[in-house]
Design an enzyme around this catalytic site. Structure first.
Site, PDB file in Angstrom:
ATOM      1  N   HIS A   1       1.338 -14.843   4.021  1.00 17.75           N
ATOM      2  CA  HIS A   1       0.613 -14.575   2.773  1.00 17.75           C
ATOM      3  C   HIS A   1       0.375 -15.822   1.930  1.00 17.75           C
ATOM      4  CE1 HIS A   1       1.876 -10.015   2.715  1.00 17.75           C
ATOM      5  NE2 HIS A   1       1.457 -10.436   3.887  1.00 17.75           N
TER       6      HIS A   1
ATOM      7  N   HIS B   1       0.186 -13.255  14.362  1.00 14.77           N
ATOM      8  CA  HIS B   1       0.933 -12.752  13.211  1.00 14.77           C
ATOM      9  C   HIS B   1       2.388 -13.193  13.359  1.00 14.77           C
ATOM     10  CE1 HIS B   1       1.166 -10.004   9.803  1.00 14.77           C
ATOM     11  NE2 HIS B   1       2.371  -9.694  10.239  1.00 14.77           N
TER      12      HIS B   1
ATOM     13  N   HIS C   1       0.571 -13.298   8.148  1.00 17.16           N
ATOM     14  CA  HIS C   1       1.914 -12.760   7.886  1.00 17.16           C
ATOM     15  C   HIS C   1       2.636 -13.417   6.713  1.00 17.16           C
ATOM     16  CE1 HIS C   1       5.880 -10.952   8.421  1.00 17.16           C
ATOM     17  NE2 HIS C   1       6.416 -12.148   8.537  1.00 17.16           N
TER      18      HIS C   1
ATOM     19  N   ASN D   1      -0.654  -4.550   5.395  1.00 20.13           N
ATOM     20  CA  ASN D   1      -0.060  -4.260   4.083  1.00 20.13           C
ATOM     21  C   ASN D   1      -1.071  -3.616   3.138  1.00 20.13           C
ATOM     22  OD1 ASN D   1       1.384  -7.398   4.622  1.00 20.13           O
ATOM     23  ND2 ASN D   1       2.602  -5.544   4.549  1.00 20.13           N
TER      24      ASN D   1
ATOM     25  N   ASN E   1       4.002  -6.636  12.112  1.00 22.03           N
ATOM     26  CA  ASN E   1       5.288  -5.949  12.082  1.00 22.03           C
ATOM     27  C   ASN E   1       5.301  -4.712  11.178  1.00 22.03           C
ATOM     28  OD1 ASN E   1       5.037  -8.273  10.253  1.00 22.03           O
ATOM     29  ND2 ASN E   1       6.941  -7.516   9.380  1.00 22.03           N
ATOM     30  N   HIS E   2       4.392  -4.640  10.205  1.00 27.17           N
ATOM     31  CA  HIS E   2       4.358  -3.483   9.298  1.00 27.17           C
ATOM     32  C   HIS E   2       3.419  -2.363   9.762  1.00 27.17           C
ATOM     33  CE1 HIS E   2       7.002  -4.903   6.145  1.00 27.17           C
ATOM     34  NE2 HIS E   2       6.395  -6.084   6.179  1.00 27.17           N
TER      35      HIS E   2
END
Ligand code: FE2
Length: 275
Positions: free
Chosen positions: A178, A151, A176, A40, A67-68
């Site tokens: 946060h 993650h 993941h 991110n 995933n990002h």
């Protein structure tokens, strides 16, 4: 060996904290190697070449994602050219990039890093447990020290991975969600574990994004354009101390620094003082 693992670097506030604070953190805590999840890091979604290069220049040795990872289109070419940028090892065969990397810490000691993604409440990927078996086996002969970024969304899946790998790797570090969890510990066979390392980014937010748009989505159910937040940046991480010969972890310690803490650490590091 002392390894710093930095929780999800989120947007410009996260990158700025790394740029300002990492050298001081590394000096004050006698760090040999730095790993960070950066999925991110660019505007809160994905990673660009420019951000990746800046984070490597700031002192990060290996970057993990999740995933990002594909959110910024240019990563499709960047990840092929930058072996220190990982994507989850259990993505489809043929996906660009790689899920493991062997780096060298201070003194040339090999350290293996494995990036894997859970699949409970996550986009579909291959079985993470079978994928890490293969990844650990592939690097076990070369590396005593192995760090796994798990993650994943579900705490149970991350905890399961910790116990599954206990005694086979140095650390299983969750990313993941946060939100830094209070369960950092060394498992009985010597694997350091935490369910989530937290976020290096703006904490007056909803897991990094500005609150208004996210709240609006919850209130109306309508799609909204989300923007990264900026207030209350914090640097969250864990420090793992491990035995070079056995690969076993001795301790895992949480770091949760405000921007003021970062400034103080910079001053202390300049003066050669311990914090
Ligand atoms: Fe994620």
């Amino acid at each position: 060996m002392r390894i710093l693992f930095i929780g999800d670097v989120f947007g410009r506030p996260g990158r700025d904290l790394v740029r300002r604070g990492l050298a001081a953190l590394t000096a004050l805590h006698d760090i040999d190697l730095v790993v960070a999840n950066v999925e991110n890091a660019s505007a809160g979604a994905g990673i660009t070449r420019e951000s990746g290069e800046a984070l490597l220049d700031a002192g990060i040795d290996v970057m993990t994602t999740g995933n990002h990872v594909w959110d910024k289109r240019e990563v499709l070419t960047y990840i092929g050219a930058e072996p220190r940028l990982l994507r989850p090892v259990n993505m489809a065969p043929g996906a660009p990039g790689r899920g493991t990397f062997v780096t060298r810490a201070v003194g040339g000691r090999p350290v293996g890093v494995i990036n894997v993604m859970g699949r409970v409440f996550m986009p579909p990927v291959d079985n993470p447990f079978l994928a890490v078996d293969a990844a650990v086996a592939a690097m076990a002969a070369e590396c005593r020290i192995i760090i796994v970024d798990m993650h994943a969304e579900a705490s149970a899946e991350k905890i399961a991975m910790g116990w599954y790998l206990d005694g086979r790797v140095t650390a299983v570090v969750g990313t993941h969600t946060h939100v830094q969890t209070a369960d950092a510990r060394v498992l009985p066979r010597g694997t350091a574990y935490i369910t989530d390392t937290g976020m290096t980014g703006p904490h007056d937010s909803i897991i990094g994004m500005a609150r208004e748009a996210v709240l609006n989505r919850f209130l109306t159910g309508l799609p909204t354009r989300m923007e990264p937040a900026s207030d209350n940046p914090r640097l969250q991480a864990v420090i793992i101390e491990a035995d070079d010969q056995t690969g076993r972890a001795a301790t895992i310690e949480r770091i949760d620094w405000s921007a003021d803490d970062v400034s103080q650490a910079r001053g202390a590091a300049d003066n050669g003082e311990p914090v």
